[in-house]
Enzyme design. Structure first.
Site, PDB file in Angstrom:
ATOM      1  NE  ARG A  50      -2.446   0.090  -9.189  1.00 49.16           N
ATOM      2  CZ  ARG A  50      -2.154   0.212 -10.485  1.00 49.16           C
ATOM      3  NH1 ARG A  50      -1.885  -0.849 -11.214  1.00 49.16           N
ATOM      4  NH2 ARG A  50      -2.127   1.402 -11.043  1.00 49.16           N
ATOM      5  CB  SER A 119       0.142   6.737  -4.776  1.00 52.42           C
ATOM      6  OG  SER A 119      -0.303   5.409  -4.823  1.00 52.42           O
ATOM      7  CE  LYS A 148       0.264   5.452 -11.294  1.00 56.14           C
ATOM      8  NZ  LYS A 148      -0.515   5.096 -10.128  1.00 56.14           N
TER       9      LYS A 148
HETATM   10  N1  TZP Z   1       2.181   3.025  -8.438  1.00 58.94           N
HETATM   11  C1  TZP Z   1       3.338   3.622  -8.708  1.00 58.94           C
HETATM   12  S1  TZP Z   1       4.250   2.688  -9.777  1.00 58.94           S
HETATM   13  C2  TZP Z   1       3.080   1.474  -9.848  1.00 58.94           C
HETATM   14  C3  TZP Z   1       2.024   1.828  -9.051  1.00 58.94           C
HETATM   15  C4  TZP Z   1       0.818   1.039  -8.865  1.00 58.94           C
HETATM   16  C5  TZP Z   1       3.212   0.242 -10.655  1.00 58.94           C
HETATM   17  C6  TZP Z   1       4.338  -0.604 -10.208  1.00 58.94           C
HETATM   18  O1  TZP Z   1       4.379  -1.778 -10.964  1.00 58.94           O
HETATM   19  P1  TZP Z   1       5.719  -2.588 -11.174  1.00 58.94           P
HETATM   20  O2  TZP Z   1       5.320  -3.693 -12.120  1.00 58.94           O
HETATM   21  O3  TZP Z   1       6.164  -3.140  -9.861  1.00 58.94           O
HETATM   22  O4  TZP Z   1       6.711  -1.643 -11.799  1.00 58.94           O
END
Ligand code: TZP
Ligand code: MG
Length: 221
Positions: A50, A119, A148
């Site tokens: 990602r 998601s 995000k």
């Molecule tokens: N989708 C929902 S929350 C998120 C994504 C890609 C980010 C999660 O990142 P982290 O650093 O584990 O909180």
């Protein structure tokens, strides 16, 4: 080395343990490739690429490299957002969001053998994903996350409870999950947990993975 074909029959086994996701901007100066190398070395079994800050060409080149690395080590490789790149590098799967192309259309493009993850943030989205043929769903963000760009409010652990009870495809809990709060997520029945910053932003990535790994029952990773 596993192929797509036998992976699709083993989704429950594949969507298990720690699901690691890259993000170079949170990787403390390390490249995505360096980070993935450490993840593989530490025994992670599923990795999602990602990367929101790079060109298509840069992403393609990194995914090509990561595909080689993950094939050599038998690690499942999922590409976020870019269906084209996932197909070109023969990734094991693609992960999309609610605003991406409809799952049925993605399926037409990638075929039956590729894993499609999506998601979801609500029971309606989860049911919809199942109906449309997703192979697994993301469930979150469970906690506050700053990873995000378009910070989405936490959906609440009740949504995870709903999925544990009612959804019969694999799911991965995500969003603000750390070594210190993952017990709560596991206790509610999640078998697979995704982490971005907790892993890529750790001073010692391998040590962090080993600590997180020890929290999964039977030490599965
Ligand atoms: N989708 C929902 S929350 C998120 C994504 C890609 C980010 C999660 O990142 P982290 O650093 O584990 O909180
Ligand atoms: Mg996306």
């Amino acid at each position: 080395v596993l192929t797509f074909e036998n992976k699709k029959g083993r989704l429950n086994e594949i969507i298990t343990g720690l699901y690691c996701i890259t993000s170079e901007e949170h990787s403390k100066g390390r490249s995505n490739i360096e980070v993935v190398e450490k993840m593989i070395k530490a025994g992670v079994k599923i990795i999602q690429y990602r990367e929101k800050k790079k060109s298509l060409l840069e992403k393609y080149n990194e995914c090509k490299k990561i595909r080689e690395m993950t094939l050599d080590s038998g690690v499942t490789f999922i590409v976020n957002d870019n269906i084209d790149i996932a197909m070109m590098v023969k990734a094991d799967g693609v992960h999309i969001g609610q605003d991406d192309l409809p799952i049925e259309k993605v399926r037409e493009l990638v075929g039956d053998e590729m894993i499609i993850g999506i998601s979801t943030h609500s029971p309606t989205q989860a049911e919809d994903a199942v109906r449309r043929g997703a192979d697994y769903i993301g469930v979150g963000p469970l906690y506050r996350t700053y990873t995000k760009e378009d910070v989405c409010e936490p959906v609440g652990l009740e949504y995870l409870d709903y999925v544990v009870k009612n959804i019969n495809i694999p799911y991965v809990a995500i969003g603000g999950i750390k070594e210190h709060n993952m017990d709560e997520v596991l206790a509610r029945g999640a078998r697979c947990i995704a982490m971005v910053t907790e892993i890529v932003g750790a001073d010692d990535i391998e040590e962090k993975i080993s600590k997180v790994k020890s929290k999964f029952s039977r030490g599965v990773l």
